[in-house]
Design a protein around this motif. Sequence first.
Motif, short mmCIF file in Angstrom:
data_model
loop_
_atom_site.label_atom_id
_atom_site.label_comp_id
_atom_site.label_asym_id
_atom_site.label_seq_id
_atom_site.Cartn_x
_atom_site.Cartn_y
_atom_site.Cartn_z
N ASP A 255 27.34 -16.29 -16.29
CA ASP A 255 26.00 -16.21 -15.71
C ASP A 255 25.30 -17.56 -15.82
OD1 ASP A 255 26.44 -13.53 -15.25
OD2 ASP A 255 25.37 -12.87 -17.04
N GLU A 256 24.34 -17.78 -14.93
CA GLU A 256 23.58 -19.03 -14.93
C GLU A 256 22.35 -18.95 -15.83
OE1 GLU A 256 24.54 -21.87 -13.49
OE2 GLU A 256 26.37 -20.81 -12.96
N LEU A 257 22.30 -17.96 -16.71
CA LEU A 257 21.16 -17.78 -17.59
C LEU A 257 21.31 -18.58 -18.87
CD1 LEU A 257 21.07 -13.88 -17.28
CD2 LEU A 257 19.65 -15.50 -16.03
N GLU A 258 20.17 -18.88 -19.50
CA GLU A 258 20.22 -19.48 -20.84
C GLU A 258 20.83 -18.46 -21.79
OE1 GLU A 258 17.25 -21.24 -24.30
OE2 GLU A 258 16.39 -20.43 -22.46
N LYS A 259 21.63 -18.93 -22.73
CA LYS A 259 22.31 -18.03 -23.67
C LYS A 259 22.19 -18.53 -25.09
CE LYS A 259 25.68 -16.43 -20.39
NZ LYS A 259 25.08 -17.21 -19.33
N ILE A 260 22.26 -17.59 -26.00
CA ILE A 260 22.46 -17.89 -27.41
C ILE A 260 23.70 -17.11 -27.78
CG2 ILE A 260 21.57 -17.66 -29.74
CD1 ILE A 260 18.75 -17.99 -28.59
N GLY A 261 24.76 -17.84 -28.21
CA GLY A 261 26.06 -17.20 -28.32
C GLY A 261 26.48 -16.80 -26.91
N PHE A 262 26.93 -15.57 -26.73
CA PHE A 262 27.24 -15.13 -25.37
C PHE A 262 26.17 -14.18 -24.83
CE2 PHE A 262 29.79 -12.39 -28.21
CZ PHE A 262 29.31 -11.13 -27.86
N PRO B 283 22.66 -13.43 -23.05
CA PRO B 283 21.61 -14.02 -22.22
C PRO B 283 20.23 -13.87 -22.87
CG PRO B 283 23.04 -12.59 -20.92
CD PRO B 283 23.39 -12.37 -22.36
N VAL B 284 19.41 -14.92 -22.74
CA VAL B 284 18.05 -14.90 -23.27
C VAL B 284 17.15 -14.19 -22.25
CG1 VAL B 284 16.06 -16.31 -23.96
CG2 VAL B 284 18.40 -17.03 -24.58
N VAL B 285 16.46 -13.15 -22.72
CA VAL B 285 15.51 -12.41 -21.88
C VAL B 285 14.12 -13.03 -22.02
CG1 VAL B 285 14.43 -10.15 -21.51
CG2 VAL B 285 16.87 -10.28 -22.07
N SER B 286 13.72 -13.33 -23.26
CA SER B 286 12.44 -14.00 -23.51
C SER B 286 12.52 -14.68 -24.87
CB SER B 286 11.28 -13.00 -23.48
OG SER B 286 11.37 -12.09 -24.55
N LYS B 287 11.63 -15.67 -25.07
CA LYS B 287 11.66 -16.36 -26.35
C LYS B 287 10.31 -16.97 -26.67
CE LYS B 287 13.43 -20.68 -24.43
NZ LYS B 287 14.45 -21.70 -24.50
N SER B 288 10.04 -17.02 -27.96
CA SER B 288 8.88 -17.71 -28.51
C SER B 288 9.31 -18.17 -29.90
CB SER B 288 7.67 -16.78 -28.58
OG SER B 288 7.86 -15.79 -29.58
N ASP B 289 8.42 -18.86 -30.60
CA ASP B 289 8.77 -19.30 -31.95
C ASP B 289 9.04 -18.13 -32.89
OD1 ASP B 289 8.67 -21.96 -31.31
OD2 ASP B 289 6.67 -22.29 -32.14
N ASN B 290 8.33 -17.03 -32.68
CA ASN B 290 8.43 -15.89 -33.60
C ASN B 290 9.39 -14.80 -33.15
OD1 ASN B 290 6.51 -17.07 -35.29
ND2 ASN B 290 4.85 -16.20 -34.09
N GLN B 291 9.78 -14.81 -31.88
CA GLN B 291 10.65 -13.74 -31.40
C GLN B 291 11.52 -14.23 -30.25
OE1 GLN B 291 9.41 -10.26 -28.78
NE2 GLN B 291 9.60 -9.25 -30.78
N VAL B 292 12.78 -13.82 -30.29
CA VAL B 292 13.68 -14.05 -29.17
C VAL B 292 14.30 -12.71 -28.82
CG1 VAL B 292 15.64 -14.79 -30.60
CG2 VAL B 292 15.55 -15.48 -28.23
N VAL B 293 14.35 -12.42 -27.52
CA VAL B 293 14.96 -11.19 -27.02
C VAL B 293 16.17 -11.59 -26.20
CG1 VAL B 293 14.65 -9.10 -25.63
CG2 VAL B 293 12.71 -10.03 -26.95
N LEU B 294 17.30 -11.04 -26.57
CA LEU B 294 18.56 -11.30 -25.89
C LEU B 294 19.09 -9.99 -25.34
CD1 LEU B 294 20.05 -13.28 -28.89
CD2 LEU B 294 18.94 -14.28 -26.89
N GLY B 295 19.90 -10.05 -24.30
CA GLY B 295 20.50 -8.81 -23.84
C GLY B 295 20.88 -8.83 -22.38
N PHE B 296 21.32 -7.66 -21.94
CA PHE B 296 21.78 -7.50 -20.57
C PHE B 296 21.78 -6.01 -20.22
CE2 PHE B 296 25.36 -7.79 -23.46
CZ PHE B 296 26.05 -6.62 -23.20
N ASP B 297 21.87 -5.76 -18.94
CA ASP B 297 22.00 -4.39 -18.44
C ASP B 297 23.40 -4.27 -17.84
OD1 ASP B 297 19.34 -4.17 -19.13
OD2 ASP B 297 18.60 -4.33 -17.07
N ASP B 298 24.06 -3.18 -18.16
CA ASP B 298 25.38 -2.90 -17.60
C ASP B 298 25.33 -1.50 -17.01
OD1 ASP B 298 28.09 -3.24 -16.97
OD2 ASP B 298 28.62 -3.95 -18.97
#
Length: 168
Positions: free
Chosen positions: A77-84, A86-101
């Motif tokens: 995917d062309e999305l920003e990733k952490i590990g494998f 995808p980053v959904v949203s991010k801030s200093d205090n929270q990062v949300v990663l994930g995907f829909d299958d």
Amino acid sequence: MSARPLMVKPLMPHPALPDADWADCFELKIPNSDLTAIAAARTMLSRFPFWVRLLIRVRDAVTSLFGLRSSSDHQADELEKIGFFPVVSKSDNQVVLGFDDRHLDFRVVIDVRSDDQGRRLVDATTLVRRKILLGWIYLAIITPFHRLIVATTLSNLGKRMRAVSSLP
């Protein structure tokens, strides 16, 4: 300072996936620091232990038989990733990663915060919305492995944080 993450009650419904029907949350006390959620997520998810990488390969081989996306599919995917993930949203205090299958929607939420007693905490919340029977079966099979992996990655983060905080 707890070297071991504790399983705590997750916030439900959670803003990162309000219609999730399954969740867990692990919490780890860390030394006071300026650690951000993004740095915590990168430390936890960018380099898994060998046994976790092996489990992921087995998971990918088995799930490909059912037409589900593999961890390497997310790499393309062309999305920003952490590990494998995808980053959904991010801030200093929270990062949300994930995907829909097709079988489930999945989010990992890493929060770094101070509690009401001034302790620094890292929370790793996993949220899942199961869509079809295959999602229910898949989650039932992987839950014990998932919990072990999350606890291990949080423990490893704690070890690194303590090592850094003890440097002169």
